[in-house]
Design a protein around this motif. Structure first.
Motif, PDB file in Angstrom:
ATOM      1  N   GLU A 178       0.813  -1.232   0.000  1.00 51.94           N
ATOM      2  CA  GLU A 178       0.000   0.000   0.000  1.00 51.94           C
ATOM      3  C   GLU A 178       0.841   1.273   0.000  1.00 51.94           C
ATOM      4  OE1 GLU A 178      -3.523  -0.256   2.846  1.00 51.94           O
ATOM      5  OE2 GLU A 178      -2.381  -2.041   3.371  1.00 51.94           O
ATOM      6  N   ASP A 179       0.567   2.113  -0.984  1.00 53.46           N
ATOM      7  CA  ASP A 179       1.120   3.467  -1.029  1.00 53.46           C
ATOM      8  C   ASP A 179       0.098   4.368  -0.322  1.00 53.46           C
ATOM      9  OD1 ASP A 179       1.676   6.116  -1.657  1.00 53.46           O
ATOM     10  OD2 ASP A 179       2.297   5.694  -3.712  1.00 53.46           O
ATOM     11  N   CYS A 180       0.435   4.779   0.900  1.00 54.45           N
ATOM     12  CA  CYS A 180      -0.501   5.534   1.746  1.00 54.45           C
ATOM     13  C   CYS A 180      -0.128   7.015   1.817  1.00 54.45           C
ATOM     14  CB  CYS A 180      -0.508   4.953   3.154  1.00 54.45           C
ATOM     15  SG  CYS A 180      -0.786   3.184   3.203  1.00 54.45           S
TER      16      CYS A 180
ATOM     17  N   TYR B  30       4.240   5.599   3.893  1.00 56.83           N
ATOM     18  CA  TYR B  30       3.675   6.944   4.097  1.00 56.83           C
ATOM     19  C   TYR B  30       4.668   8.020   3.676  1.00 56.83           C
ATOM     20  CZ  TYR B  30      -0.504   5.392   6.542  1.00 56.83           C
ATOM     21  OH  TYR B  30      -1.718   4.826   6.843  1.00 56.83           O
ATOM     22  N   SER B  31       4.118   9.121   3.185  1.00 57.06           N
ATOM     23  CA  SER B  31       4.915  10.316   2.913  1.00 57.06           C
ATOM     24  C   SER B  31       4.438  11.412   3.857  1.00 57.06           C
ATOM     25  CB  SER B  31       4.703  10.781   1.473  1.00 57.06           C
ATOM     26  OG  SER B  31       5.164  12.128   1.318  1.00 57.06           O
ATOM     27  N   PHE B  32       5.372  12.213   4.345  1.00 56.82           N
ATOM     28  CA  PHE B  32       5.018  13.393   5.144  1.00 56.82           C
ATOM     29  C   PHE B  32       5.534  14.658   4.458  1.00 56.82           C
ATOM     30  CE2 PHE B  32       5.782   9.848   8.205  1.00 56.82           C
ATOM     31  CZ  PHE B  32       4.445   9.587   8.499  1.00 56.82           C
TER      32      PHE B  32
ATOM     33  N   THR C 231       2.698  19.113   2.029  1.00 52.81           N
ATOM     34  CA  THR C 231       1.277  19.284   1.680  1.00 52.81           C
ATOM     35  C   THR C 231       0.418  18.054   1.969  1.00 52.81           C
ATOM     36  OG1 THR C 231       1.706  18.569  -0.571  1.00 52.81           O
ATOM     37  CG2 THR C 231       1.773  20.941  -0.162  1.00 52.81           C
ATOM     38  N   LYS C 232       1.019  16.952   2.428  1.00 49.81           N
ATOM     39  CA  LYS C 232       0.200  15.779   2.755  1.00 49.81           C
ATOM     40  C   LYS C 232      -0.628  16.081   4.007  1.00 49.81           C
ATOM     41  CE  LYS C 232       2.633  13.534  -0.397  1.00 49.81           C
ATOM     42  NZ  LYS C 232       2.222  13.060  -1.692  1.00 49.81           N
ATOM     43  N   ASN C 233      -1.618  15.240   4.311  1.00 50.56           N
ATOM     44  CA  ASN C 233      -2.479  15.540   5.471  1.00 50.56           C
ATOM     45  C   ASN C 233      -1.695  15.620   6.768  1.00 50.56           C
ATOM     46  OD1 ASN C 233      -4.385  15.346   3.492  1.00 50.56           O
ATOM     47  ND2 ASN C 233      -5.873  14.290   4.776  1.00 50.56           N
TER      48      ASN C 233
END
Ligand SMILES: *Cc1c(COP(=O)(O)O)cnc(C)c1O
Length: 365
Positions: free
Chosen positions: A155-157, A179-181, A184-186
């Protein structure tokens, strides 16, 4: 101007928490892979109810590390979607594996399971799902498809922080989640950051080595790794920002509801509303229209920003024109890329602003 994101409008309380985080790291004299990283890894794992979390340098690396710890590389095929950030597919290529692109369901922009099935070959090792815009959907379908074909579900979350399917967090359905941080991500850092999550102790251990030159203990390198370490400053900032994520996500859902309930222009179609609020974290709110450039102009003339996610499907990128795909073609995604449009949806918008955006869209002729 109503922007896609507005960091200047963040609450004073959050800005203060960030300053304190910065101060504390600066005074600690510990800058890479220290107590703040460990603390954030624990916080994020707990939030997702994931067993292990490894902080890394960015989302692209999180995916590459995941593929490599799963032993996926040269000669292996990974099925994914052409409607995603370029990084999803770049990570597959960087791991040495071969991306294979499946078509999408135009009502959500998400990968179509029937098309993914047609992409399966003897070389397929995994399906890399992307929870596009924050949507998580039909996870049993994907789990069953992967089980039946003895391949991994990944999963690319990067866009799905706090999205849940029947109470279970994005990233915990298969072998691992990435996950990316990106700011602009949530959940975003004040720079680059990412995380790898898994329930598998062996994968956690390998990922920890890989992010730090393949080092098992100081100056011992059983494998050839990379430098993808998360730094203390970003980890401390992320822990501070994480405390606001639940309420920010709630606000995004309220803005989205105003859009779902209010947008009624026959020229503008909203993407399928999620079955339950938890199935979407509204990283982006996307509509479709055959008259996109005119709608963008109309919005702009009313001081409303809009962006396209994504205008060029992966197989139309110059660097990936020879990429493998569904033998029946990628017709849905090609049409979709010409009609999709993201409108402002962020936690510092007021309800009145969202209502104003609805009115402007409904006046578009
Ligand atoms: C942002 C993003 C990435 C890459 O994350 P970085 O931190 O920018 O490397 C990967 N996949 C998707 C779907 C993204 O939106």
């Amino acid at each position: 101007m109503i922007h896609m994101n507005d960091f200047s409008a963040e609450p004073e309380e959050l800005k203060k928490a960030q300053r304190e985080a910065f101060e504390s790291v600066m005074n600690s004299g510990y800058y890479i892979l220290g107590p703040q990283v460990k603390n954030f890894e624990d916080n994020w794992a707990k939030t997702l109810e994931a067993r292990y979390c490894v902080g890394v340098a960015n989302g692209l690396d999180a995916i590459e590390i995941g593929l490599r710890v799963s032993g996926i590389g040269s000669g292996d095929e990974v099925i994914t979607t052409p409607m995603t950030a370029f990084a999803t597919v770049l990570a597959i290529v960087r791991a040495g594996a071969t991306p294979v692109l499946a078509d999408i369901d135009a009502s959500t922009g998400l990968m179509d399971p029937d098309s993914a099935k047609r992409c399966i070959s003897k070389r397929t090792r995994a399906i890399l799902l992307v929870h596009l815009y924050g949507q998580i959907k039909a996870m049993e379908t994907w789990q069953n498809l992967c089980r039946d074909h003895d391949i991994l579900l990944l999963e690319d979350c990067a866009q799905s922080h706090l999205s849940r399917w029947h109470g279970q967090s994005a990233g915990t359905f298969g072998a691992w989640g990435a996950y990316s941080f990106y700011p602009t991500k949530n959940l975003g850092a004040l720079g680059d950051a990412g995380a790898f999550i898994t329930k598998d102790e062996a994968l956690d251990k390998k990922a920890r080595q890989l992010r730090n030159y393949g080092q098992s203990e100081r100056y011992h390198h059983p494998t050839l790794g990379m430098n993808s370490r998360l730094d203390e400053l970003q980890a401390a900032i992320l822990s501070a920002r994480l405390r606001f994520l639940e309420s920010f996500t709630q606000t995004r859902r309220e803005i989205a509801n105003i859009y779902y309930d209010g947008i009624s222009n026959p020229l503008v179609e909203v993407l399928k509303r999620p079955d339950a609020p938890e199935n979407h974290c509204h990283h982006l709110f996307v509509v479709k229209t055959n008259r996109r450039s005119e709608l963008m102009e109309h919005l702009k003339s009313h001081q409303i920003e809009s962006l396209i996610h994504y205008p060029v499907p992966i197989h139309k990128q110059k660097s990936l024109q020879q990429v493998q795909h569904d033998p029946q073609g990628l017709t849905q995604v090609e049409k979709y890329a010409e009609t999709c449009l993201s409108i402002p949806c962020h936690p510092h918008m007021t309800r009145a602003t969202a209502t104003h955006v609805v009115e402007v869209i409904n006046r578009f002729v």
